[in-house]
Design an enzyme around this catalytic site. Sequence first.
Site, PDB file in Angstrom:
ATOM      1  N   CYS A 233      10.186  71.160  59.664  1.00 14.26           N
ATOM      2  CA  CYS A 233      10.672  72.042  60.730  1.00 14.26           C
ATOM      3  C   CYS A 233      11.054  73.420  60.205  1.00 14.26           C
ATOM      4  CB  CYS A 233      11.870  71.392  61.416  1.00 14.26           C
ATOM      5  SG  CYS A 233      11.398  69.919  62.323  1.00 14.26           S
TER       6      CYS A 233
ATOM      7  N   GLU B 230      13.825  70.324  66.816  1.00 14.23           N
ATOM      8  CA  GLU B 230      13.421  71.737  66.698  1.00 14.23           C
ATOM      9  C   GLU B 230      12.018  71.943  67.285  1.00 14.23           C
ATOM     10  OE1 GLU B 230      14.489  69.632  64.391  1.00 14.23           O
ATOM     11  OE2 GLU B 230      15.319  70.649  62.627  1.00 14.23           O
TER      12      GLU B 230
ATOM     13  N   HIS C 163      10.477  66.289  65.996  1.00 13.97           N
ATOM     14  CA  HIS C 163      11.919  66.506  65.788  1.00 13.97           C
ATOM     15  C   HIS C 163      12.469  67.434  66.889  1.00 13.97           C
ATOM     16  CE1 HIS C 163      11.809  65.399  61.226  1.00 13.97           C
ATOM     17  NE2 HIS C 163      11.477  64.391  62.019  1.00 13.97           N
TER      18      HIS C 163
END
Length: 360
Positions: free
Chosen positions: A84, A52, A50
Amino acid sequence: MNDQAYMKLAIQMASATIGQTKPNPAVGAVVVKDGAIVGMGAHLKAGEPHAEVHALNMAGDKAYGATIYVTLEPCSHYGKTPPCAELIIQKGIKRAVVASLDSNPLVSGRGMEMMKKAGIEVEVGVLEREAKALNPFFLHFMREKRPFVTLKAAMSLDGKIATKTGESKWITGEQARLDGHRLRHSHDGILVGANTVIADNPLLTTRIMGHARHPIRIVLDTTLKVSPEAKIFQDDSAETWIITGNVGEEKKAPFAKEHVSIFSLEQPQNIEHILELLAAKGVQSLLVEGGATVHGAFLQSRLFDEVVSYVAPILIGGKDAPSAFGGAGFSRMAETQHLEIIETSVLGEDLKIVSRKKGK
Ligand SMILES: Nc1c(/N=C/[C@H](O)[C@H](O)[C@H](O)COP(=O)(O)O)[nH]c(=O)[nH]c1=O
Protein backbone atom coordinates in the site's frame (compact mmCIF):
# COMPACT_ATOMS: atom_id res chain seq x y z
CA MET A 1 -12.90 18.42 10.75
CA ASN A 2 -9.33 18.00 12.01
CA ASP A 3 -6.83 15.11 11.88
CA GLN A 4 -8.36 13.48 14.99
CA ALA A 5 -11.87 13.57 13.54
CA TYR A 6 -10.80 11.89 10.27
CA MET A 7 -8.75 9.29 12.19
CA LYS A 8 -11.77 8.65 14.45
CA LEU A 9 -13.80 7.86 11.34
CA ALA A 10 -11.11 5.48 10.09
CA ILE A 11 -11.07 3.78 13.52
CA GLN A 12 -14.86 3.49 13.55
CA MET A 13 -14.86 1.76 10.16
CA ALA A 14 -12.14 -0.65 11.28
CA SER A 15 -13.97 -1.44 14.54
CA ALA A 16 -16.95 -2.65 12.49
CA THR A 17 -14.82 -5.36 10.82
CA ILE A 18 -13.14 -6.83 13.92
CA GLY A 19 -13.09 -10.64 13.73
CA GLN A 20 -13.86 -10.89 10.02
CA THR A 21 -10.40 -9.87 8.77
CA LYS A 22 -8.51 -12.68 10.58
CA PRO A 23 -5.64 -13.49 10.40
CA ASN A 24 -5.16 -9.86 9.20
CA PRO A 25 -5.76 -6.86 11.47
CA ALA A 26 -8.85 -4.66 11.19
CA VAL A 27 -7.77 -1.43 9.43
CA GLY A 28 -9.61 1.73 8.31
CA ALA A 29 -8.57 4.50 5.89
CA VAL A 30 -9.97 7.92 4.87
CA VAL A 31 -8.75 10.17 2.01
CA VAL A 32 -9.39 13.93 2.34
CA LYS A 33 -8.86 16.64 -0.33
CA ASP A 34 -9.50 20.33 0.27
CA GLY A 35 -11.52 19.59 3.41
CA ALA A 36 -13.80 17.04 1.73
CA ILE A 37 -13.76 13.23 2.18
CA VAL A 38 -13.08 11.80 -1.28
CA GLY A 39 -12.44 8.18 -0.30
CA MET A 40 -12.92 5.84 2.65
CA GLY A 41 -12.67 2.13 3.30
CA ALA A 42 -11.84 -0.76 5.59
CA HIS A 43 -10.05 -4.06 5.03
CA LEU A 44 -12.94 -6.55 4.86
CA LYS A 45 -11.40 -10.01 4.42
CA ALA A 46 -7.95 -11.56 4.36
CA GLY A 47 -6.73 -11.79 0.76
CA GLU A 48 -8.97 -8.93 -0.38
CA PRO A 49 -7.75 -5.32 -0.90
CA HIS A 50 -6.45 -3.42 2.12
CA ALA A 51 -8.30 -0.40 3.54
CA GLU A 52 -6.01 2.06 1.71
CA VAL A 53 -6.75 0.41 -1.66
CA HIS A 54 -10.51 0.76 -1.19
CA ALA A 55 -10.18 4.41 -0.09
CA LEU A 56 -7.77 5.33 -2.92
CA ASN A 57 -9.90 3.58 -5.56
CA MET A 58 -12.90 5.58 -4.37
CA ALA A 59 -10.84 8.82 -4.47
CA GLY A 60 -9.69 8.20 -8.05
CA ASP A 61 -7.66 11.15 -9.37
CA LYS A 62 -8.77 13.29 -6.41
CA ALA A 63 -6.14 11.36 -4.43
CA TYR A 64 -3.48 13.56 -6.09
CA GLY A 65 -2.32 16.12 -3.49
CA ALA A 66 -4.73 14.68 -0.87
CA THR A 67 -4.18 13.51 2.72
CA ILE A 68 -4.71 9.87 3.73
CA TYR A 69 -5.55 8.80 7.31
CA VAL A 70 -4.82 5.12 8.16
CA THR A 71 -5.21 3.34 11.50
CA LEU A 72 -2.17 1.09 10.89
CA GLU A 73 1.09 1.81 9.03
CA PRO A 74 0.62 1.01 5.29
CA CYS A 75 2.22 -2.31 4.39
CA SER A 76 5.58 -2.20 2.61
CA HIS A 77 6.00 -5.85 1.69
CA TYR A 78 4.49 -7.93 -1.12
CA GLY A 79 1.89 -10.16 0.57
CA LYS A 80 -1.26 -11.35 -1.20
CA THR A 81 -1.59 -7.76 -2.57
CA PRO A 82 1.04 -5.14 -3.71
CA PRO A 83 2.34 -2.84 -0.94
CA CYS A 84 0.00 0.00 0.00
CA ALA A 85 2.91 2.38 0.69
CA GLU A 86 3.79 2.12 -3.01
CA LEU A 87 0.21 2.70 -4.12
CA ILE A 88 -0.02 5.79 -1.87
CA ILE A 89 3.12 7.13 -3.57
CA GLN A 90 1.81 6.32 -7.07
CA LYS A 91 -1.49 8.08 -6.43
CA GLY A 92 0.33 11.30 -5.53
CA ILE A 93 -0.83 11.56 -1.90
CA LYS A 94 0.73 14.67 -0.33
CA ARG A 95 0.36 13.83 3.37
CA ALA A 96 -0.01 10.53 5.25
CA VAL A 97 -1.35 10.50 8.84
CA VAL A 98 -0.89 7.09 10.51
CA ALA A 99 -2.23 6.16 13.97
CA SER A 100 0.14 3.31 14.81
CA LEU A 101 3.22 1.63 13.37
CA ASP A 102 3.18 -2.03 12.38
CA SER A 103 4.28 -4.04 15.44
CA ASN A 104 6.06 -6.65 13.31
CA PRO A 105 9.74 -5.79 13.96
CA LEU A 106 10.62 -6.99 10.44
CA VAL A 107 8.55 -4.27 8.76
CA SER A 108 7.88 -1.65 11.44
CA GLY A 109 8.59 1.84 10.09
CA ARG A 110 9.43 0.68 6.54
CA GLY A 111 6.16 1.92 5.07
CA MET A 112 6.72 5.33 6.66
CA GLU A 113 10.28 5.38 5.34
CA MET A 114 9.18 4.59 1.78
CA MET A 115 6.60 7.38 1.79
CA LYS A 116 8.98 9.92 3.40
CA LYS A 117 11.65 9.13 0.78
CA ALA A 118 9.06 9.82 -1.94
CA GLY A 119 8.53 13.30 -0.51
CA ILE A 120 5.24 12.58 1.31
CA GLU A 121 4.73 14.48 4.56
CA VAL A 122 4.19 11.73 7.19
CA GLU A 123 2.88 11.87 10.75
CA VAL A 124 2.49 8.99 13.29
CA GLY A 125 0.59 8.71 16.56
CA VAL A 126 -2.76 10.41 15.97
CA LEU A 127 -5.21 8.46 18.24
CA GLU A 128 -2.54 5.73 18.57
CA ARG A 129 -4.03 4.17 21.73
CA GLU A 130 -7.53 3.88 20.21
CA ALA A 131 -6.09 2.43 16.99
CA LYS A 132 -4.00 -0.15 18.88
CA ALA A 133 -7.09 -1.19 20.85
CA LEU A 134 -8.56 -2.43 17.53
CA ASN A 135 -6.12 -5.33 17.24
CA PRO A 136 -4.59 -6.23 20.63
CA PHE A 137 -4.19 -9.89 19.67
CA PHE A 138 -2.64 -9.24 16.21
CA LEU A 139 -0.20 -6.60 17.51
CA HIS A 140 0.85 -8.83 20.41
CA PHE A 141 1.27 -11.85 18.11
CA MET A 142 3.42 -9.88 15.65
CA ARG A 143 5.58 -8.51 18.47
CA GLU A 144 5.93 -11.60 20.70
CA LYS A 145 5.52 -14.35 18.07
CA ARG A 146 3.17 -16.20 20.45
CA PRO A 147 -0.59 -16.09 21.06
CA PHE A 148 -2.15 -13.44 23.30
CA VAL A 149 -3.20 -15.55 26.31
CA THR A 150 -6.36 -14.77 28.27
CA LEU A 151 -6.97 -16.80 31.45
CA LYS A 152 -10.70 -16.98 32.22
CA ALA A 153 -12.12 -18.18 35.53
CA ALA A 154 -15.62 -18.17 36.99
CA MET A 155 -15.48 -18.28 40.76
CA SER A 156 -17.35 -17.78 44.03
CA LEU A 157 -16.64 -14.88 46.38
CA ASP A 158 -14.18 -17.17 48.16
CA GLY A 159 -12.36 -17.96 44.90
CA LYS A 160 -13.68 -21.48 44.35
CA ILE A 161 -14.41 -22.82 40.85
CA ALA A 162 -16.35 -25.87 42.08
CA THR A 163 -17.55 -27.51 45.29
CA LYS A 164 -15.37 -30.13 46.99
CA THR A 165 -17.45 -32.77 45.17
CA GLY A 166 -16.68 -31.11 41.78
CA GLU A 167 -20.06 -29.47 41.18
CA SER A 168 -19.85 -26.16 39.30
CA LYS A 169 -23.11 -25.59 37.47
CA TRP A 170 -23.70 -22.83 37.79
CA ILE A 171 -21.54 -20.51 39.78
CA THR A 172 -22.22 -17.41 37.70
CA GLY A 173 -25.46 -16.32 36.09
CA GLU A 174 -26.64 -16.16 32.49
CA GLN A 175 -25.15 -12.72 31.70
CA ALA A 176 -21.66 -13.69 32.89
CA ARG A 177 -21.83 -16.94 30.95
CA LEU A 178 -22.96 -15.04 27.83
CA ASP A 179 -20.00 -12.71 28.27
CA GLY A 180 -17.77 -15.78 28.52
CA HIS A 181 -19.08 -16.90 25.14
CA ARG A 182 -18.14 -13.51 23.67
CA LEU A 183 -14.61 -14.25 24.85
CA ARG A 184 -14.77 -17.56 22.99
CA HIS A 185 -15.96 -15.76 19.83
CA SER A 186 -13.06 -13.31 19.88
CA HIS A 187 -10.27 -15.85 20.48
CA ASP A 188 -8.73 -18.18 17.86
CA GLY A 189 -8.33 -21.05 20.33
CA ILE A 190 -9.86 -22.21 23.62
CA LEU A 191 -7.75 -24.45 25.84
CA VAL A 192 -8.80 -26.66 28.75
CA GLY A 193 -7.11 -29.41 30.73
CA ALA A 194 -8.04 -33.07 30.62
CA ASN A 195 -9.67 -32.80 34.06
CA THR A 196 -12.17 -30.19 32.78
CA VAL A 197 -13.09 -32.45 29.85
CA ILE A 198 -13.58 -35.38 32.25
CA ALA A 199 -15.45 -33.37 34.93
CA ASP A 200 -17.60 -31.06 32.76
CA ASN A 201 -17.68 -32.79 29.35
CA PRO A 202 -17.93 -29.26 27.86
CA LEU A 203 -18.79 -28.47 24.24
CA LEU A 204 -16.47 -25.41 24.20
CA THR A 205 -18.32 -23.90 21.24
CA THR A 206 -19.57 -20.32 21.10
CA ARG A 207 -23.30 -20.42 21.75
CA ILE A 208 -25.97 -18.17 23.32
CA MET A 209 -25.17 -15.28 20.96
CA GLY A 210 -25.74 -14.23 17.35
CA HIS A 211 -23.29 -14.97 14.49
CA ALA A 212 -20.57 -16.78 16.39
CA ARG A 213 -17.11 -17.98 15.54
CA HIS A 214 -16.11 -21.21 17.27
CA PRO A 215 -12.53 -21.18 18.54
CA ILE A 216 -10.31 -24.21 17.93
CA ARG A 217 -10.83 -26.49 20.94
CA ILE A 218 -7.49 -27.48 22.47
CA VAL A 219 -7.11 -30.10 25.24
CA LEU A 220 -3.93 -30.46 27.27
CA ASP A 221 -3.77 -34.16 28.09
CA THR A 222 -0.22 -35.43 28.67
CA THR A 223 -1.20 -39.12 28.97
CA LEU A 224 -4.26 -39.04 26.66
CA LYS A 225 -6.60 -40.07 29.50
CA VAL A 226 -9.73 -38.32 28.10
CA SER A 227 -12.44 -40.42 26.49
CA PRO A 228 -12.96 -40.30 22.72
CA GLU A 229 -16.68 -40.32 23.58
CA ALA A 230 -16.39 -36.80 25.04
CA LYS A 231 -18.59 -34.16 23.36
CA ILE A 232 -15.67 -32.22 21.88
CA PHE A 233 -14.60 -35.29 19.90
CA GLN A 234 -18.11 -36.37 18.94
CA ASP A 235 -19.27 -32.87 17.93
CA ASP A 236 -17.60 -31.72 14.70
CA SER A 237 -18.88 -28.12 14.63
CA ALA A 238 -15.35 -26.94 15.50
CA GLU A 239 -11.83 -28.27 15.20
CA THR A 240 -10.48 -30.13 18.25
CA TRP A 241 -6.76 -30.50 18.95
CA ILE A 242 -5.17 -32.64 21.65
CA ILE A 243 -1.68 -31.75 22.90
CA THR A 244 -0.19 -34.83 24.50
CA GLY A 245 3.09 -36.55 25.29
CA ASN A 246 4.67 -39.48 23.45
CA VAL A 247 1.72 -41.87 23.54
CA GLY A 248 1.48 -44.94 21.32
CA GLU A 249 -0.46 -45.02 18.03
CA GLU A 250 -2.96 -47.50 19.50
CA LYS A 251 -3.93 -44.90 22.12
CA LYS A 252 -4.48 -42.26 19.43
CA ALA A 253 -6.47 -44.50 17.08
CA PRO A 254 -9.91 -44.09 18.80
CA PHE A 255 -9.69 -40.30 18.25
CA ALA A 256 -9.23 -40.54 14.47
CA LYS A 257 -11.84 -38.11 13.16
CA GLU A 258 -11.84 -35.45 10.45
CA HIS A 259 -12.00 -32.55 12.93
CA VAL A 260 -9.61 -34.03 15.52
CA SER A 261 -5.82 -33.57 15.43
CA ILE A 262 -3.31 -34.91 17.97
CA PHE A 263 0.06 -33.20 18.57
CA SER A 264 2.74 -34.91 20.66
CA LEU A 265 5.33 -32.81 22.48
CA GLU A 266 8.49 -34.01 24.21
CA GLN A 267 7.47 -31.83 27.16
CA PRO A 268 3.64 -31.60 26.93
CA GLN A 269 3.46 -29.57 30.15
CA ASN A 270 5.90 -26.94 28.94
CA ILE A 271 3.71 -23.89 28.35
CA GLU A 272 6.37 -22.19 26.22
CA HIS A 273 6.51 -25.20 23.88
CA ILE A 274 2.70 -25.36 23.76
CA LEU A 275 2.52 -21.67 22.77
CA GLU A 276 5.27 -22.11 20.18
CA LEU A 277 3.28 -24.96 18.62
CA LEU A 278 0.08 -22.89 18.58
CA ALA A 279 1.88 -19.85 17.13
CA ALA A 280 3.31 -22.04 14.36
CA LYS A 281 -0.27 -23.13 13.61
CA GLY A 282 -1.31 -19.45 13.36
CA VAL A 283 -3.24 -19.21 16.65
CA GLN A 284 -2.97 -15.49 17.50
CA SER A 285 -5.13 -15.54 20.63
CA LEU A 286 -5.82 -18.25 23.19
CA LEU A 287 -8.59 -18.36 25.80
CA VAL A 288 -7.64 -20.67 28.68
CA GLU A 289 -10.76 -21.82 30.53
CA GLY A 290 -8.88 -23.88 33.09
CA GLY A 291 -9.35 -25.70 35.24
CA ALA A 292 -7.19 -25.12 38.27
CA THR A 293 -4.26 -27.28 37.19
CA VAL A 294 -3.93 -25.65 33.78
CA HIS A 295 -4.34 -22.15 35.20
CA GLY A 296 -1.69 -23.03 37.78
CA ALA A 297 0.70 -24.08 35.02
CA PHE A 298 0.15 -20.84 33.06
CA LEU A 299 0.64 -18.82 36.24
CA GLN A 300 3.91 -20.64 37.00
CA SER A 301 5.10 -19.97 33.43
CA ARG A 302 3.95 -16.32 33.62
CA LEU A 303 3.20 -16.70 29.88
CA PHE A 304 -0.21 -15.02 29.86
CA ASP A 305 -1.40 -11.50 29.16
CA GLU A 306 -4.86 -11.00 30.60
CA VAL A 307 -7.01 -12.52 33.36
CA VAL A 308 -10.81 -12.35 33.13
CA SER A 309 -12.44 -13.21 36.46
CA TYR A 310 -16.19 -13.62 36.84
CA VAL A 311 -16.98 -13.44 40.57
CA ALA A 312 -20.37 -14.62 41.88
CA PRO A 313 -21.76 -13.51 45.28
CA ILE A 314 -21.86 -17.04 46.66
CA LEU A 315 -19.69 -18.77 49.24
CA ILE A 316 -18.66 -22.36 48.57
CA GLY A 317 -16.05 -22.95 51.28
CA GLY A 318 -14.14 -26.12 51.99
CA LYS A 319 -10.38 -26.55 51.91
CA ASP A 320 -10.84 -29.32 49.31
CA ALA A 321 -12.91 -27.15 46.98
CA PRO A 322 -10.59 -26.09 44.09
CA SER A 323 -9.59 -22.45 43.74
CA ALA A 324 -9.08 -20.90 40.30
CA PHE A 325 -5.30 -21.39 40.28
CA GLY A 326 -3.96 -24.76 41.40
CA GLY A 327 -0.47 -26.13 40.94
CA ALA A 328 2.45 -25.38 43.23
CA GLY A 329 1.78 -21.65 43.62
CA PHE A 330 4.32 -19.13 44.90
CA SER A 331 5.72 -19.50 48.39
CA ARG A 332 6.82 -15.88 48.89
CA MET A 333 4.89 -12.65 48.40
CA ALA A 334 7.84 -11.27 46.44
CA GLU A 335 7.23 -13.96 43.77
CA THR A 336 3.50 -13.37 43.39
CA GLN A 337 2.29 -12.19 39.97
CA HIS A 338 1.19 -8.57 40.06
CA LEU A 339 -1.45 -7.34 37.64
CA GLU A 340 -3.43 -4.17 37.20
CA ILE A 341 -7.22 -4.07 36.98
CA ILE A 342 -8.15 -2.44 33.68
CA GLU A 343 -11.91 -2.99 33.71
CA THR A 344 -14.72 -3.98 36.07
CA SER A 345 -18.37 -4.40 35.26
CA VAL A 346 -21.49 -5.82 36.88
CA LEU A 347 -23.17 -8.61 34.92
CA GLY A 348 -26.47 -9.49 36.57
CA GLU A 349 -25.49 -10.37 40.14
CA ASP A 350 -21.87 -11.09 39.23
CA LEU A 351 -18.75 -8.95 38.96
CA LYS A 352 -16.42 -9.13 35.93
CA ILE A 353 -12.81 -8.09 36.58
CA VAL A 354 -10.32 -7.78 33.71
CA SER A 355 -6.68 -7.60 34.78
CA ARG A 356 -3.51 -7.33 32.71
CA LYS A 357 0.15 -7.76 33.46
CA LYS A 358 1.66 -4.31 33.77
CA GLY A 359 2.73 -2.76 30.46
CA LYS A 360 0.55 -5.06 28.32
N1 LIG B 1 -19.12 -23.36 35.86
C1 LIG B 1 -19.04 -22.17 35.17
C2 LIG B 1 -18.23 -22.07 34.03
N2 LIG B 1 -17.52 -23.18 33.63
C3 LIG B 1 -16.92 -23.26 32.45
C4 LIG B 1 -16.23 -24.55 32.11
O1 LIG B 1 -14.92 -24.24 31.68
C5 LIG B 1 -16.96 -25.28 30.97
O2 LIG B 1 -16.75 -24.52 29.83
C6 LIG B 1 -18.41 -25.45 31.28
O3 LIG B 1 -18.58 -26.77 31.59
C7 LIG B 1 -19.26 -25.03 30.09
O4 LIG B 1 -18.98 -25.83 28.98
P1 LIG B 1 -19.82 -25.66 27.62
O5 LIG B 1 -18.81 -25.25 26.61
O6 LIG B 1 -20.83 -24.55 27.86
O7 LIG B 1 -20.45 -26.97 27.36
N3 LIG B 1 -18.12 -20.88 33.37
C8 LIG B 1 -18.85 -19.79 33.79
O8 LIG B 1 -18.73 -18.71 33.18
N4 LIG B 1 -19.66 -19.87 34.89
C9 LIG B 1 -19.79 -21.02 35.59
O9 LIG B 1 -20.54 -21.06 36.56
